[in-house]
Design an enzyme around this catalytic site. Structure first.
Site, mmCIF file in Angstrom:
data_model
loop_
_atom_site.group_PDB
_atom_site.id
_atom_site.type_symbol
_atom_site.label_atom_id
_atom_site.label_comp_id
_atom_site.label_asym_id
_atom_site.label_seq_id
_atom_site.Cartn_x
_atom_site.Cartn_y
_atom_site.Cartn_z
ATOM 1 N N MET A 25 0.842 -1.198 0.000
ATOM 2 C CA MET A 25 0.000 0.000 0.000
ATOM 3 C C MET A 25 0.877 1.247 0.000
ATOM 4 O O MET A 25 1.655 1.478 0.939
ATOM 5 C CB MET A 25 -0.932 0.000 1.214
ATOM 6 C CG MET A 25 -2.085 -1.001 1.080
ATOM 7 S SD MET A 25 -3.279 -0.888 2.416
ATOM 8 C CE MET A 25 -2.408 -1.705 3.744
ATOM 9 N N GLN A 78 7.767 -4.354 -4.741
ATOM 10 C CA GLN A 78 6.935 -4.173 -5.936
ATOM 11 C C GLN A 78 7.467 -3.032 -6.800
ATOM 12 O O GLN A 78 7.774 -1.955 -6.295
ATOM 13 C CB GLN A 78 5.491 -3.862 -5.543
ATOM 14 C CG GLN A 78 4.567 -3.843 -6.750
ATOM 15 C CD GLN A 78 3.145 -3.439 -6.412
ATOM 16 O OE1 GLN A 78 2.888 -2.287 -6.094
ATOM 17 N NE2 GLN A 78 2.223 -4.379 -6.479
ATOM 18 N N CYS A 108 -2.345 -0.728 -10.511
ATOM 19 C CA CYS A 108 -2.572 0.629 -10.006
ATOM 20 C C CYS A 108 -3.542 1.393 -10.923
ATOM 21 O O CYS A 108 -3.320 1.502 -12.127
ATOM 22 C CB CYS A 108 -1.258 1.389 -9.897
ATOM 23 S SG CYS A 108 -1.527 3.034 -9.216
ATOM 24 N N ASP A 210 -11.123 -6.963 0.243
ATOM 25 C CA ASP A 210 -12.212 -7.085 1.225
ATOM 26 C C ASP A 210 -12.055 -8.257 2.189
ATOM 27 O O ASP A 210 -13.049 -8.794 2.686
ATOM 28 C CB ASP A 210 -13.585 -7.185 0.517
ATOM 29 C CG ASP A 210 -13.817 -6.014 -0.437
ATOM 30 O OD1 ASP A 210 -13.152 -4.977 -0.275
ATOM 31 O OD2 ASP A 210 -14.650 -6.157 -1.348
ATOM 32 N N GLY A 232 -5.180 -5.795 3.149
ATOM 33 C CA GLY A 232 -4.685 -4.420 3.015
ATOM 34 C C GLY A 232 -5.295 -3.510 4.043
ATOM 35 O O GLY A 232 -4.821 -3.417 5.177
ATOM 36 N N ARG A 233 -6.414 -2.866 3.674
ATOM 37 C CA ARG A 233 -7.002 -1.849 4.551
ATOM 38 C C ARG A 233 -7.341 -2.388 5.930
ATOM 39 O O ARG A 233 -7.255 -1.652 6.914
ATOM 40 C CB ARG A 233 -8.230 -1.242 3.858
ATOM 41 C CG ARG A 233 -7.840 -0.362 2.668
ATOM 42 C CD ARG A 233 -9.021 -0.055 1.794
ATOM 43 N NE ARG A 233 -9.563 -1.269 1.178
ATOM 44 C CZ ARG A 233 -10.683 -1.346 0.481
ATOM 45 N NH1 ARG A 233 -11.415 -0.264 0.334
ATOM 46 N NH2 ARG A 233 -11.078 -2.478 -0.060
HETATM 47 C C1 LIG Z 1 -3.804 3.362 0.471
HETATM 48 C C2 LIG Z 1 -3.649 2.225 -0.490
HETATM 49 C C3 LIG Z 1 -2.494 2.121 -1.259
HETATM 50 C C4 LIG Z 1 -2.319 1.069 -2.147
HETATM 51 N N1 LIG Z 1 -1.144 0.964 -2.832
HETATM 52 C C5 LIG Z 1 -0.913 -0.129 -3.603
HETATM 53 C C6 LIG Z 1 0.360 -0.338 -4.207
HETATM 54 O O1 LIG Z 1 1.311 0.427 -4.041
HETATM 55 N N2 LIG Z 1 0.497 -1.444 -4.997
HETATM 56 C C7 LIG Z 1 -0.518 -2.349 -5.200
HETATM 57 O O2 LIG Z 1 -0.332 -3.327 -5.918
HETATM 58 N N3 LIG Z 1 -1.708 -2.175 -4.614
HETATM 59 C C8 LIG Z 1 -1.928 -1.111 -3.813
HETATM 60 N N4 LIG Z 1 -3.135 -0.981 -3.163
HETATM 61 C C9 LIG Z 1 -4.158 -2.042 -3.315
HETATM 62 C C10 LIG Z 1 -4.032 -3.091 -2.191
HETATM 63 O O3 LIG Z 1 -2.810 -3.769 -2.256
HETATM 64 C C11 LIG Z 1 -5.203 -4.104 -2.219
HETATM 65 O O4 LIG Z 1 -5.126 -4.861 -3.396
HETATM 66 C C12 LIG Z 1 -6.557 -3.432 -2.140
HETATM 67 O O5 LIG Z 1 -6.570 -2.425 -1.140
HETATM 68 C C13 LIG Z 1 -7.674 -4.421 -1.842
HETATM 69 O O6 LIG Z 1 -7.451 -5.085 -0.619
HETATM 70 P P1 LIG Z 1 -8.162 -4.655 0.786
HETATM 71 O O7 LIG Z 1 -9.647 -4.690 0.553
HETATM 72 O O8 LIG Z 1 -7.680 -5.722 1.739
HETATM 73 O O9 LIG Z 1 -7.687 -3.302 1.138
HETATM 74 C C14 LIG Z 1 -3.340 0.084 -2.294
HETATM 75 C C15 LIG Z 1 -4.507 0.200 -1.533
HETATM 76 C C16 LIG Z 1 -4.667 1.249 -0.645
HETATM 77 C C17 LIG Z 1 -5.933 1.309 0.172
#
Ligand SMILES: Cc1cc2nc3c(=O)[nH]c(=O)nc-3n(C[C@H](O)[C@H](O)[C@H](O)COP(=O)(O)O)c2cc1C
Length: 353
Positions: A25, A78, A108, A210, A232-233
């Site tokens: 993230m 990454q 992205c 999610d 992630g979140r």
């Molecule tokens: C603040 C933020 C920054 C993110 N930055 C990246 C990133 O640098 N590279 C990437 O592949 N995904 C990035 N993502 C996506 C997450 O890796 C993940 O795939 C996405 O948030 C869904 O998962 P979650 O529902 O568990 O948050 C980012 C997500 C958030 C919320």
């Protein structure tokens, strides 16, 4: 079917000790976040996306993302970009910095990235995407993984045709966040696509999107056949969620534990980024940690300060018992001198500590 998240699995020769991966993230996945993730049960952690152009031009801030600590492994770094040869050179650099896996960003959705032909746009240009994976896999010397969205437009199924081609080009694992780029973070991740992707490739697939509880993690693993889930979140300011998901330990942390983890996180981040950058970077984390009913509501505002030392003082005043836990946590941190120093890194990168 119950899936044991504490089982190990492999990405080629790299053993991943649990079936939980901490998501990359941007603006979040600093070293302190990653090493804390490992402590709470993530089997694999990942840096935020690092610009291959920034690495090519030896941009100081970009090089700063390549600081790797001893207790992070296994770690993926990454990279993003659109030129196969520049990506291959970036891969060489991140492996020299200590990455066990090179992860390529084809997910992205942010315009600043997609307009350069990088990130999720590559799902619409499979030939170039494959050329990137081939070039990176040909030089990295470690397994290469790809993280992608379902496609650019809502309803797109591009991941299902591009994914198998990326495996042919050399990807050792695929992570799918099954939302379109256009969706950003709205709607829901459609893990029926993850199940379809698993059917189409013979490498492990990681399901992202999610996953916020053990029940959800187990359902997604069982219904998709994915090798692991990515969180992630759900882990922002909440490493305890990782423990719940991996080990089923749903104990709520005490105020002292929350304060102690936040203090260590803040100090570590100051060491990594320097006080000035860390002070701004950390502000969002204060809300994430002290929210969820853990502290009285106004406390979150009270922490929006310019000095991290002052934040630490207030946390200790609100939870004096945290001091002992901080001491214990800090005694277990590896010596910063163990970090790999790249020849190409300006010494100022290490100015933060
Ligand atoms: C603040 C933020 C920054 C993110 N930055 C990246 C990133 O640098 N590279 C990437 O592949 N995904 C990035 N993502 C996506 C997450 O890796 C993940 O795939 C996405 O948030 C869904 O998962 P979650 O529902 O568990 O948050 C980012 C997500 C958030 C919320």
């Amino acid at each position: 079917m119950q899936v044991d998240l504490r089982q190990s699995w492999w990405i080629r020769e790299v053993e991943i000790p649990t079936r939980l991966v901490l998501a990359p993230m941007a603006g979040v996945s600093v070293q302190a976040f990653r090493r804390q993730g490992r402590r709470y049960g993530a089997g694999l952690v990942c840096s935020e996306m690092v610009s291959c152009a920034g690495l090519e031009h030896k941009n100081e801030r970009t090089l700063g993302y390549l600081r790797v600590a001893r207790d992070e492994h296994p770690l993926a770094i990454q990279i993003f970009g659109s030129e196969p040869q520049v990506m291959a050179e970036a891969a060489r650099m991140v492996v020299a910095a200590g990455a066990d896996i090179v992860d390529i960003n084809f997910g992205c959705p942010v315009r600043k990235v997609t307009k350069t032909g990088a990130g999720a746009t590559l799902l619409e240009d499979p030939d170039r995407a494959c050329a990137i994976v081939e070039a990176v896999a040909g030089t990295a010397g470690v397994p290469v993984s790809v993280k992608m969205r379902r496609g650019l437009e809502n309803g797109s199924r591009a991941c299902l045709t591009v994914g198998p081609r990326l495996v042919e080009a050399g990807a050792a694992t695929l992570t799918l966040h099954p939302r379109s780029a256009r969706q950003m973070y709205t709607g829901e991740a459609d893990h029926s696509l993850t199940a379809e992707l698993v059917e189409r490739v013979d490498v492990p697939v990681i399901a992202s999107g999610d996953i916020t509880s053990r029940a959800r993690a187990q359902t997604v693993l069982a219904t998709t056949g994915a090798a692991a889930v990515m969180v992630g979140r759900g882990a922002q300011g909440n490493p305890w969620a990782l423990r719940e998901i991996v080990a089923g330990d749903a104990t709520e942390p005490s105020r002292e534990e929350v304060a102690a983890e936040l203090i260590v996180f803040a100090r570590e981040t100051v060491r990594e980024l320097g006080e000035r950058r860390a002070a701004g970077f950390l502000k969002k984390f204060y809300g994430w940690y002290v929210g969820r009913g853990r502290f009285p509501k106004p406390f979150k505002q009270e922490l929006q300060l310019e000095s991290t030392d002052e934040v630490v003082r207030r946390l200790l005043a609100a939870a004096p018992g945290a001091a002992e836990i901080v001491e214990e946590l800090e005694s277990e941190l590896p010596d910063p001198a163990d970090e790999i120093l790249l020849d190409s890194m300006p010494i100022s990168i290490y100015g933060g500590g």
